[in-house]
Design a protein around this motif. Structure first.
Motif, mmCIF file in Angstrom:
data_model
loop_
_atom_site.group_PDB
_atom_site.id
_atom_site.type_symbol
_atom_site.label_atom_id
_atom_site.label_comp_id
_atom_site.label_asym_id
_atom_site.label_seq_id
_atom_site.Cartn_x
_atom_site.Cartn_y
_atom_site.Cartn_z
ATOM 1 N N HIS A 108 39.720 -24.363 -8.252
ATOM 2 C CA HIS A 108 40.939 -24.526 -9.051
ATOM 3 C C HIS A 108 41.568 -23.146 -9.064
ATOM 4 O O HIS A 108 41.184 -22.290 -9.875
ATOM 5 N N ASP A 135 34.723 -23.167 -7.869
ATOM 6 C CA ASP A 135 35.211 -23.877 -9.054
ATOM 7 C C ASP A 135 36.080 -23.015 -9.971
ATOM 8 O O ASP A 135 37.248 -22.799 -9.696
ATOM 9 N N HIS A 147 35.134 -26.490 -3.594
ATOM 10 C CA HIS A 147 35.729 -26.804 -4.899
ATOM 11 C C HIS A 147 36.363 -25.580 -5.537
ATOM 12 O O HIS A 147 35.669 -24.662 -5.980
ATOM 13 N N HIS A 202 35.182 -35.015 -9.992
ATOM 14 C CA HIS A 202 34.219 -34.415 -10.921
ATOM 15 C C HIS A 202 33.363 -35.543 -11.500
ATOM 16 O O HIS A 202 33.917 -36.546 -11.960
ATOM 17 N N HIS A 218 29.693 -31.449 -8.955
ATOM 18 C CA HIS A 218 28.689 -31.198 -10.008
ATOM 19 C C HIS A 218 27.556 -32.232 -9.941
ATOM 20 O O HIS A 218 26.457 -31.891 -9.589
HETATM 21 ZN ZN LIG Z 1 36.187 -28.322 -11.173
#
Ligand SMILES: [Zn+2]
Length: 456
Positions: free
Chosen positions: A55, A321, A53, A233, A270
């Protein structure tokens, strides 16, 4: 290509004195002893880690939201600052940021990344002439760095449960189902140009999509690739759970499983706030729980019920993340430490078959990470991608003299990065701690950061 190592962590545990034979990026044999022509590796070899994960653009924003305001900061105030930042990033800058990030990932031991990509359009929300312009920058960055990529374009249409209209800060993310499906098709075309890449999709969250959209985009991606990874998510924040209950009288995970056929191709990012039956349902479905311990700590999300979920035989992967940390060691260390702090016990995430917490966590996260990104890299064994890390024998020997302690020392007692060499599909991308682009990338990245910071 042949690589010789004195110690290799394979799917059956540590083996000594072996030569790996690699053809077209895949391990084709593991032979005993040193074979003529093999390169002697300078330390123990372990499988590379998948980062489930990422970004990428958020790497340029780390450290800019750590100034408190009398205990009032939360995920939601962080998100507001993040939205202000992302409004400015152009395609070239995205490529620079992602290249720097992916080099950092490789040096830390991640060989494979799931890019949960939602920065699709221009700052005013108009799409670029090429709908997949920003996605193409991600593919180029991964290729520049030499990391394997599972690109996950994000479906985002709404600002809240019940198909609430998106707000202006979200205009770079927004696609309706038809436009999103076109983007996904374009990404499948792009992926053909890059050997170590594939494509899945990421419905951003149940807040940002609705059931008709989910059904539409799932149908489209499965028509292109029946085993495409699907990430979402879910249940990251208590407020999200409360909003879901207010909307549908169901919690997010409960709603998802009641409405969608969730299987082993799914990765629930998550999944922090779970009831016992939701937790057991995820484990039973064989979907992956994508846990991001340092980001979840940084954002004050909560703690995933790892102990109970692993007892249910649940599948886990780890992700960086927000990139507040880019380090698989730290993710796994905190996965274990959070459980110790809650339960006031030690060595919790081990099993009767695998007593080493470090070995158990590394192996499970490698396997679950590979599953979550749909890459054939779940262990060092014949037929798998040669995604390999060589640990620095000088650093490891300060902590561990027996194979059984290497991964525990690696995770709990490494205070200098012990990753010496990194191979992705047999390509030697980090050599003696260095990536060949690290200096030029860092220089370009600093300039981008200066420009972006000045405009804040
Ligand atoms: Zn995220």
């Amino acid at each position: 290509m042949k690589l010789y190592a004195q110690q290799i962590f394979t799917d059956t545990g540590w083996q000594s004195d072996k030569t790996l034979v690699i053809e077209e990026g895949v391990i084709t044999a593991i032979n005993s002893g040193f074979e003529e022509g093999a390169t002697r590796l300078k330390g123990p070899v372990i499988p590379g880690m998948s980062n489930c994960h990422s970004h990428a653009f958020q790497r340029a924003f780390v450290g800019m939201s750590e100034q408190g305001s009398e205990g009032q900061d939360s995920f939601w105030t962080w998100r507001k600052v993040m939205y202000g930042f992302l409004g400015q990033i152009n395609p070239d800058q995205l490529q620079t940021i992602a290249t720097q990030l992916y080099i950092e990932m490789l040096k830390a031991g991640y060989t494979n990344v799931g890019e949960f990509h939602y920065l699709h359009h221009q700052s005013d929300g108009k799409h670029y002439q090429n709908l997949a312009e920003m996605s193409s920058q991600i593919f180029k960055a991964a290729d520049n760095a030499g990391i394997a990529l599972t690109h996950l374009p994000v479906a985002y249409q709404y600002s809240g449960f019940g198909s609430q209209p998106a707000n202006p800060g979200q205009c770079r993310f927004i696609n309706d189902a038809d436009q999103f499906n076109q983007l996904v098709s374009n990404c499948f075309d792009l992926s053909k140009e890059y050997a170590e890449s594939r494509v899945g999709i990421a419905p951003h969250s149940l807040r940002a999509t609705d059931l008709p959209m989910l059904n539409d985009i799932l149908g489209h991606v499965k028509s292109l690739d029946a085993s495409a990874p699907i990430h979402i998510h879910i249940a990251e924040q208590q407020q999200e759970v409360n909003d879901s209950l207010a909307f549908s009288q169901k919690r997010p995970v409960q709603w998802l499983y009641d409405n969608i056929d969730v299987d082993q191709h799914w990765c629930l990012i998550h999944a922090t706030h779970l009831t016992q039956s939701e937790r057991q349902g995820i484990a039973k479905s064989k979907a992956v729980a994508g846990i991001c311990p340092t980001t979840e700590a940084n954002l004050g999300d909560g703690i995933f019920p790892t102990t109970e979920y692993l007892e249910d035989d649940g599948v886990i992967a780890i992700g960086s993340d927000s990139h507040i940390s880019v380090n698989p060691i730290e993710e796994l260390r905190w996965l274990e430490y959070a459980q110790r702090l809650i339960k006031q016990q030690r060595a919790i995430l081990a099993t009767s078959e695998q007593a080493s917490v470090g070995a158990n966590l590394w192996q499970r996260a490698v396997q679950g990470g590979a599953q979550s990104l749909g890459r054939n890299c779940d262990s060092i064994s014949v037929g798998k991608k040669a995604d390999l890390l060589v640990l620095d024998e000088n650093k490891v020997s300060l902590f561990a003299h027996q194979s059984q302690h290497i991964l525990d020392s690696f995770i709990f007692a490494s205070h200098q990065n012990p990753v010496r060499d990194v191979f992705v599909a047999g390509n030697w991308v980090v050599e003696d701690g260095r990536h060949h682009l690290e200096d030029s990338s860092a220089e370009q990245y600093r300039n981008v950061l200066k420009t972006l910071s000045a405009a804040l």
